[in-house]
Design an enzyme around this catalytic site. Structure first.
Site, PDB file in Angstrom:
ATOM      1  N   SER A   1       0.846  -1.200   0.000  1.00  0.00           N
ATOM      2  CA  SER A   1       0.000   0.000   0.000  1.00  0.00           C
ATOM      3  C   SER A   1       0.876   1.242   0.000  1.00  0.00           C
ATOM      4  CB  SER A   1      -0.894   0.028   1.237  1.00  0.00           C
ATOM      5  OG  SER A   1      -0.131   0.325   2.392  1.00  0.00           O
ATOM      6  N   ASP A   2       0.364   2.297  -0.592  1.00  0.00           N
ATOM      7  CA  ASP A   2       1.015   3.582  -0.364  1.00  0.00           C
ATOM      8  C   ASP A   2       0.806   3.928   1.106  1.00  0.00           C
ATOM      9  OD1 ASP A   2       2.364   5.952  -0.671  1.00  0.00           O
ATOM     10  OD2 ASP A   2       1.256   6.573  -2.454  1.00  0.00           O
ATOM     11  N   TRP A   3       1.629   4.809   1.623  1.00  0.00           N
ATOM     12  CA  TRP A   3       1.641   5.098   3.059  1.00  0.00           C
ATOM     13  C   TRP A   3       0.294   5.700   3.500  1.00  0.00           C
ATOM     14  CZ3 TRP A   3       5.325   2.741   1.128  1.00  0.00           C
ATOM     15  CH2 TRP A   3       6.468   2.380   1.821  1.00  0.00           C
ATOM     16  N   GLY A   4      -0.454   4.940   4.227  1.00  0.00           N
ATOM     17  CA  GLY A   4      -1.775   5.404   4.627  1.00  0.00           C
ATOM     18  C   GLY A   4      -2.846   5.128   3.596  1.00  0.00           C
ATOM     19  N   GLY A   5      -2.510   4.402   2.544  1.00  0.00           N
ATOM     20  CA  GLY A   5      -3.483   4.090   1.503  1.00  0.00           C
ATOM     21  C   GLY A   5      -4.392   2.915   1.864  1.00  0.00           C
TER      22      GLY A   5
END
Ligand SMILES: *[C@@H]1O[C@H](CO)[C@@H](O)[C@H](O)[C@H]1NC(C)=O
Ligand SMILES: *[C@@H]1O[C@H](CO)[C@@H](O)[C@H](O)[C@H]1NC(C)=O
Ligand SMILES: *[C@@H]1O[C@H](CO)[C@@H](O)[C@H](O)[C@H]1NC(C)=O
Ligand SMILES: *[C@@H]1O[C@H](CO)[C@@H](O)[C@H](O)[C@H]1NC(C)=O
Ligand SMILES: *[C@@H]1O[C@H](CO)[C@@H](O)[C@H](O)[C@H]1NC(C)=O
Ligand SMILES: *[C@@H]1O[C@H](CO)[C@@H](O)[C@H](O)[C@H]1NC(C)=O
Ligand SMILES: *[C@@H]1O[C@H](CO)[C@@H](O)[C@H](O)[C@H]1NC(C)=O
Ligand SMILES: *[C@@H]1O[C@H](CO)[C@@H](O)[C@H](O)[C@H]1NC(C)=O
Ligand SMILES: *[C@@H]1O[C@H](CO)[C@@H](O)[C@H](O)[C@H]1NC(C)=O
Ligand SMILES: *[C@@H]1O[C@H](CO)[C@@H](O)[C@H](O)[C@H]1NC(C)=O
Ligand SMILES: *[C@@H]1O[C@H](CO)[C@@H](O)[C@H](O)[C@H]1NC(C)=O
Ligand SMILES: *[C@@H]1O[C@H](CO)[C@@H](O)[C@H](O)[C@H]1NC(C)=O
Length: 804
Positions: free
Chosen positions: A290-294
């Site tokens: 995941s993208d950071w916080g995605g």
């Protein structure tokens, strides 16, 4: 309308298998966001079988908690960290940004940006850059680099991160992806193809949170969700998925899912895109990170195809830093224990993560971690000792640059696009008096770790997570002075744009220089789209001010993409160069071009329109009707296939400088096109149904035709040219097919009077459209027009081939 949007968006976090209501504006099966479950298993196809066995052996030794740990980011010395398991001698996985440099770290190189590299249209340099980037990540002890970028593709010319990627043309981006990934992974580092997918604007890319609550869990504090990119199935395949297919085919270790929603459901829990498109259709064997916080859910994301939650323990983007918070971690363990999550799915996640690690030999003698990669994080968080427990550290501040400066300089020069050159302005012929103008020419007064749009200083990379720490940055002024000093030229400069625009330059430099070099810039940064396409700091006025008093004005632009260039026909503007973001050798690379040590050969990887109002794909800058509905933010891809030159061509609109355009100091001709059919069998509309391999059905990659042309350098100096092949599909192809699409290019260097035969192999995919009913790539029947030229609008030879 709002109730429909609500029901689409209600897919977030709903139980596995629930079918969301279709948005009536999205036609075709993909628009229904059909659920695709279960998540496909890794099989080891594509040469990964041996590494998979090693991953399985490793997996067999893990406890349930350790498995949950492998799939969940935690605190540590890198931007992303998979924690060590010391009892097994596993030192963890260090994941580091980004596409142009080992982020944060010191004594690294800063490479030309993606869009710069794309402008070179040079496969060998793309690969060489990838090799060098990979070597630096490995040298610092990072196992995974979060790049390269094919999303954003560059749908919108205002896109804040377009410069991190390559080109709005999927073919060019596809080639750049496979070359870059091949290069990086040949150096032993895992590449990450990001961001998956249709992440085409920065505005509202993450939810709006209510900061006045104390909630640390994003869901409870969300005011408005991230925008939803609403895209039809054909557009998805022919534009946005296309370069990711090249990435998967080149064996990319990891794919990062993006922040946005896709047709209503978040990218990191979107089973259609992750399970369906990526793992099933493209046969992707690695892991989805995941993208950071995605990540916006636990079990739904896992079932939807997400394999690794990053940054995991670093908290949720946009909320307070909350150590050890994650939708994964303990929740994965709990999910297995209560029977919600099949252990086989968790095992598959671990295998997908560990197989590339073994494939690239990262389990033995991998360099230890250089703590300088964590400079920013440690400064903010005070580096609690728990963050570094169990990791293996080596010498800090290791110099990993080797001789990469040569590649950086070569890419910089090879990617500088010559847009205009009249009166033999360039190359310079040892001018005795040189004027240098503009705030982009000199050193950065506020430091070059570009986090803001400083007034003074050259810009050589964009800002955000895709930055690097310059060990040095050669400014244009520094390089021009060094060069001019060799032959005793007078170099005078005015770097203050306000002063130039007040007309005071003539007071400071009373005698008109032989050449006036104007350096202009435009800032590009992650998390916000460009507000305007004008040059920053009144750059257009600076050009006009200098050109009013200098009959030989040469303009250099450092920019993340297209700009309004209203002065381009000014008679005193004799040359224009688009140098994008060239990295640390910026000044040397531009001097190589200005003085003709390197003959320009770059081509625009996008279109420069007459004015920004000519582009059709503006970012969605507010929620629909300014609604406060949490799900109201939409980005409609109503233009379908008509982005960039496909749009301007379809509507026969004039542009300032077209896609593929770029001048040289020499002249070339093209002649003698021939087309050879390569197969001994009759062509079929649909591909043979071969077992899926990384990149999709291997039959799509089968070369069906060779198109050859003869390229001749008829000028007086040596140089490289990029013949480009554009395909016009038969009239039987469904409506909406762009009139011309890039399907081949090659960069060829020739001495004066030399000629070369250039071959463009056409694969089955190149000749196909995506049929939404058949759910298949189909070669339409009828006459294809093959056009080869020096840009998308400078076609020199055409021919046809007929498929019946
Ligand atoms: C994945 O493999 C497991 C066995 O390890 C099997 O139970 C499961 O059904 C497989 N899943 C898929 C989607 O094939
Ligand atoms: C934000 O949270 C505060 C405190 O809970 C609440 O009073 C306020 O109404 C919320 N604002 C919005 C826009 O939801
Ligand atoms: C937030 O937490 C602080 C300290 O715990 C407390 O004083 C404050 O009232 C809380 N605010 C809200 C909106 O809950
Ligand atoms: C599990 O997820 C919830 C949110 O759904 C979160 O509050 C909790 O902290 C998570 N648990 C762990 C152990 O990470
Ligand atoms: C099982 O655990 C998962 C993860 O914590 C949770 O989302 C789910 O609601 C639980 N299911 C049951 C039936 O307890
Ligand atoms: C690269 O750096 C080395 C060492 O500083 C230098 O000798 C060499 O000339 C540089 N190469 C280029 C192409 O600038
Ligand atoms: C730039 O020029 C303007 C106009 O002359 C002046 O007011 C300003 O102070 C100058 N800036 C610097 C940094 O010298
Ligand atoms: C071009 O430059 C000359 C100075 O050499 C100036 O006299 C002339 O006005 C300029 N032309 C324009 C159109 O500004
Ligand atoms: C939304 O708000 C913006 C900024 O206030 C305004 O310019 C725009 O007209 C509004 N749009 C609608 C549809 O109300
Ligand atoms: C075509 O060539 C392949 C080998 O290149 C061969 O296996 C196949 O039998 C040939 N087919 C025909 C119809 O000749
Ligand atoms: C087609 O082009 C490829 C790539 O240039 C070349 O390797 C191959 O030999 C060509 N095939 C024929 C039949 O010309
Ligand atoms: C290229 O051709 C143009 C005319 O078409 C001519 O003016 C120019 O001198 C040529 N340039 C070179 C470098 O041969």
């Amino acid at each position: 309308m709002v109730s429909v949007l609500l029901s689409v968006a209600a897919f977030i976090g709903v139980a596995v298998g629930t079918v969301p209501a279709a948005d009536p504006r999205i036609v075709g099966p993909y628009g229904n966001v059909p659920p695709v479950y279960p998540s496909p298993n890794i099989t080891g196809i594509g040469g990964w079988a041996e590494a998979l066995i090693k991953a399985e052996t490793f997996l067999a030794q893990l406890t349930l908690e350790e498995k949950s740990g492998i799939v969940t980011g935690t605190t540590g010395p890198c931007v992303g960290n998979v924690g060590p398991i010391t009892r097994l001698g596993f030192n963890g996985i260090c994941i580091q940004d980004g596409p142009v440099a080992v982020r944060e770290a010191d004594y690294v190189s800063v490479f030309p940006a993606g869009i710069t590299t794309a402008a070179s249209w040079d496969r060998l340099l793309m690969y060489a850059r990838g090799v060098a980037i990979g070597a630096e990540f490995k040298g610092k002890g990072a196992h995974v680099a979060t790049g390269p970028v094919a999303g954003p593709l560059g749908r919108s010319a205002w896109g804040g991160r377009n410069w991190e990627g390559f080109s709005p043309d999927p073919y060019l981006t596809g080639v750049a992806m496979e070359q870059t990934i091949g290069g990086m992974q040949s150096s032993g580092v895992q590449a990450t193809a990001k961001h998956f997918i249709v992440y085409e604007q920065e505005t509202q890319r993450v939810p709006t949170y209510n900061y006045s609550t104390n909630a640390t869990i994003s869901i409870t504090a969300v005011i408005q969700e991230a925008y939803s990119s609403n895209v039809d199935d054909r557009t998805m395949h022919e534009l946005y998925l296309w370069p990711f297919a090249n990435a998967v085919r080149s064996g990319v270790a990891s794919v990062m899912c993006s922040y946005n929603r896709i047709n209503g459901s978040y990218a990191c829990e979107n089973s259609k895109s992750l399970n369906g498109l990526l793992k099933e259709e493209l046969g992707f064997q690695g892991y989805v990170m995941s993208d950071w916080g995605g990540t916006h859910s636990g079990m739904s994301s896992v079932e939807g195809g997400l394999d690794m939650d990053m940054g995991g323990g670093l908290g949720v983007y946009g909320t307070k830093l909350e150590p050890n918070y994650s939708f994964f971690g303990g929740n994965i363990t709990a999910g297995v224990l209560n029977g919600t999550l099949p252990i086989s799915r968790l095992d598959d996640m671990v295998k997908r993560i560990m197989t590339p690690y073994y494939l690239l030999g990262q389990d033995s003698n991998y360099p230890t971690i250089d703590i300088s990669m964590g400079l920013l994080y440690s400064a903010i968080a005070g580096a609690p000792s728990s963050w570094v427990q169990g990791y293996q550290f080596g010498d800090p501040d290791r110099d990993v640059r080797a001789d990469h400066n040569a590649t950086i300089r070569a890419v910089g020069a090879a990617s500088t696009v010559l847009l205009k050159n009249v009166n033999n302005a360039l190359p310079l012929k040892a001018p005795k008096s040189i004027g240098v103008f503009g705030n982009d020419a000199g050193d950065d007064t506020n430091g070059a770790y570009a986090l803001a749009n400083w007034e003074y200083g050259t810009i050589a990379m964009g800002a955000g997570s895709g930055t690097g720490r310059f060990t040095y940055l050669v400014s244009p002024l520094e390089a021009i002075r060094a060069r001019a000093r060799n032959y005793g030229a007078l170099v005078q400069f005015v770097l203050n744009n306000t002063l130039i625009n007040s007309g005071l330059s003539t007071y400071i430099i009373p005698k008109e220089p032989d050449v006036c070099l104007v350096f202009t810039k435009t800032f590009g940064i992650e998390a916000s789209d460009r507000a305007t396409m004008d040059l920053d700091w009144d750059g257009n006025d600076v050009v006009e001010s200098v050109a009013a008093v200098c009959s030989n004005t040469v303009v250099v632009i450092h920019s993340p993409g297209a700009n309004n260039l209203p002065w381009s026909d000014h008679p005193n503007v004799t040359a224009i160069l688009a140098a994008h973001y060239p990295g640390q050798e910026s000044g040397n690379a531009i001097v190589d071009i200005l003085y003709g040590d390197v003959n320009p050969s770059a081509k625009l990887p996008y279109t420069i329109a007459f004015d920004e109002s000519d582009y059709n794909t503006v970012p969605s800058r507010s929620a629909v009707g300014n609604s406060t509905d949490p799900y109201a933010w939409q980005s409609w891809f109503d233009e379908k296939l008509e982005i960039d030159y496909r749009y301007f061509d379809a509507h026969n609109l004039s542009v300032r400088y077209e896609f593929g355009y770029g001048l040289s100091y020499t002249n070339f001709t093209l002649s003698s096109m021939s087309i050879v059919y390569l197969s001994n069998e009759t062509i079929t509309a649909a591909p043979a149904e071969l077992p899926t391999a990384p990149g999709g059905n291997p039959a799509l990659w089968e070369e069906l035709y060779n198109v050859t042309v003869k390229l001749t350098n008829v000028g007086s100096v040596s140089g490289a040219q990029v013949p480009q092949l554009y395909l016009t599909m038969p009239s039987s192809t469904p409506a909406g097919t762009p009139p011309r699409q890039l399907r081949g290019f090659d960069k060829v260097f020739l001495q004066p009077n030399a000629a070369s035969t250039v071959t463009f192999p056409l694969m089955r995919r190149d000749l196909s459209y995506w049929d939404v009913v058949l759910q298949e790539w189909i070669i339409p029947a009828g006459e294809f027009v093959i056009s080869v030229g020096f840009s998308s609008r400078d076609i020199k030879v055409t021919s046809t081939l007929v498929v019946i």
